[in-house]
Design a protein around this motif. Sequence first.
Motif, short mmCIF file in Angstrom:
data_model
loop_
_atom_site.label_atom_id
_atom_site.label_comp_id
_atom_site.label_asym_id
_atom_site.label_seq_id
_atom_site.Cartn_x
_atom_site.Cartn_y
_atom_site.Cartn_z
N GLN A 1 33.34 35.33 36.98
CA GLN A 1 32.52 35.26 38.52
C GLN A 1 31.29 35.17 37.91
OE1 GLN A 1 34.10 34.81 41.34
NE2 GLN A 1 35.62 36.08 40.38
N GLN B 1 25.72 38.55 40.19
CA GLN B 1 24.49 38.04 40.78
C GLN B 1 23.63 38.16 40.76
OE1 GLN B 1 25.34 42.22 43.14
NE2 GLN B 1 27.57 42.07 42.68
N GLU C 1 26.54 45.15 37.03
CA GLU C 1 26.79 43.79 38.22
C GLU C 1 28.43 43.57 37.73
OE1 GLU C 1 24.80 40.10 36.98
OE2 GLU C 1 23.28 40.62 37.81
N ARG C 2 28.40 43.97 36.98
CA ARG C 2 30.38 43.83 36.30
C ARG C 2 30.90 44.83 37.31
NH1 ARG C 2 32.30 41.92 31.85
NH2 ARG C 2 33.53 44.42 31.64
N GLU D 1 31.10 44.84 40.87
CA GLU D 1 32.28 43.79 40.85
C GLU D 1 33.50 44.24 41.10
OE1 GLU D 1 32.12 40.22 37.95
OE2 GLU D 1 30.47 39.37 39.03
N GLU E 1 35.72 44.39 44.34
CA GLU E 1 37.11 44.05 44.89
C GLU E 1 38.10 44.13 46.32
OE1 GLU E 1 38.90 41.82 42.84
OE2 GLU E 1 37.53 41.88 41.49
#
Length: 653
Positions: free
Chosen positions: A17, A20, A370-371, A374, A378
């Motif tokens: 992805q 951000q 950020e991870r 994410e 979800e």
Amino acid sequence: MSGQGPRGHGPMTAPVQKAQNFGPSARRLFGMLRVDLPQLITVLVLGVFSVALSVSGPKILGEGTNVVFAGFISLQAPAGATQQQVVDALRAEGNQEQADMLAAMDFVPGAGIDFERLRWILMAVVAVYLFSSIFGWLQARILNGIVQRAMHRLRTQVEDKIHRLPLAYFDRVQRGELLSRVTNDVDNVGQTMQQTLSQVIVSLLTVIGVLVMMFVISPLLAFIALVTIPLTIVVTVLVARRSQKLFVEQWKATGILNARVEETFSGHAIVKVFGHQREVEHDFRDENDAVYRASFGAQFLSGIIMPAMMFIGNLVYVGIAVVGGLQVAGGRLSIGDVQAFIQYSRQFTQPLSQLGSMANLLQSGVASAERVFELLDEPEQTPDPEPARTVSGDASDLDFEDVSFRYTPDKPLIEGLDLSARPGSTVAIVGPTGAGKTTLVNLIMRFYDIDAGRITLDGLDTREMTRDDLRSRTGMVLQDTWLFAGTIRENILYGRPDASEQEMVQAASAAYVDRFVHALPDGYDTVLDDEATNLSVGERQLVTIARAFLSDPRLLILDEATSSVDTRTELLIQRAMVRLRQDRTSFVIAHRLSTIRDADLILVMESGAIVEQGTHDELLSTRGAYWRLYNAQFEGAIDDDDSEAASRESTRM
């Protein structure tokens, strides 16, 4: 695993992805601290007191230097003269600069150093730094609690999120990648907040406090020191802009590498059996090199910041020393003020350097955040209804009414399925791989929600029940065994933790665990390792069956549950199943048709549809799809006509 969809295609890595922006991610990260706002205000107040005392130290020490220097000068002047007489004599001799310097000082010719005043100054310095340290310690202690509570909340959010994620997410994302986000990334976020918050608060307050003191001492020298700020900002922004992308890439590559390691270790025996060590090593080297390149680039670029800040600070130091010396010589500053200003210049550039170097750590932490975000962002499974409905405790009438389902919108799997199962009946589901057998079970358990139609339990749509209520009525034994690190007793009791010892032993006996467990050194207290490798595959399967026995479910689902046991054990388990299935609705997924001959109803599935249903004898008499499957297993050959028919069926799939 049977059934089309993500699980049928093996593990897949989540698509990469786009990261951000740094700003929104950082704001969201530190926004987690809002719930501790009163404590943060306390930290800020303590920081102000600590820094205020700390920055007053050089000024006080400067006064001590003035006392020593004035005492030394007084010893050089003739005793009995006044300060003004000494200054006038120097002017008369043409020593204008020395006269101006002494005129700005306060001394008594011939008096020497005022040690009493010097003693009080030094005591004041000690007290100032002592209380500054105490306030700093209190600030760090409170801030540590704030950060640890924030990390506790974040871990709780991640844990709760995992339980709300649909099964499709776990089909799509490798376990190693998910574990990397839950462990490595969360830990990195915690370390980042722990180290940066304290330094940011102290550094910013120090910059402000020192700047005020520098303007009080000398506006000219303060403006020279201010050159540091724009240079620091420019260097930090230029470096951070390039290194941020590498930090994001570093943590993504780390997740991929962890997934590779987890996958390889869990399948280590298979890798060796098929001789794929070189391929695995090659893939590991490539992914390890990717982590190395991203990490080296990110650390190298961000590591430039600190040396650059030190270089800028040294240039400013030289400028302050030269201009300050000229002002002392001109009598516009005392030597103690210049000494204090040089200390302030160091205190000024040091926090700026720290802020610059923290960009390294902050970028890494935000990349990890950020991870984690994410994962938290979800899409979740549909929430349970409120208020939810329920059925009686012994409910086990299950009906599929015109049910349709597909994993992806463009690939239909189950269309218009009707099915009824009654208490005490056994429904066997057979068909080729990919026909939708396990998918059918997943729909019963609401691991996936149907697209159309209804699945009812005693007439109640299962979507009107909570998932926990539905699944608490269901016992499930999968082909792939899952046992956790613990004793055999604990693994069996997982089915019903409040069961008595006698009930546990009865369940173990019904599943024939009792036959082999007494041959183990510690019996039911034998500790299983993470992969339960100290039991055979068949023994592990028996333990999972005993766990299902103990849960006493109203719905029983067996997904190839006897596929890993020998023929004699399979026969014993089948006899136990007869007792277990009494007054319960049972679904049995089987490839070995010998295990379901006595089923009350056999469903033959192809391409998500039920093409045949009936008893074993009825289906054989029709010489259809079930007959072909049966002959393929027990006769070992199919005639030409059957082969062509099977080929056509396979093509439709």
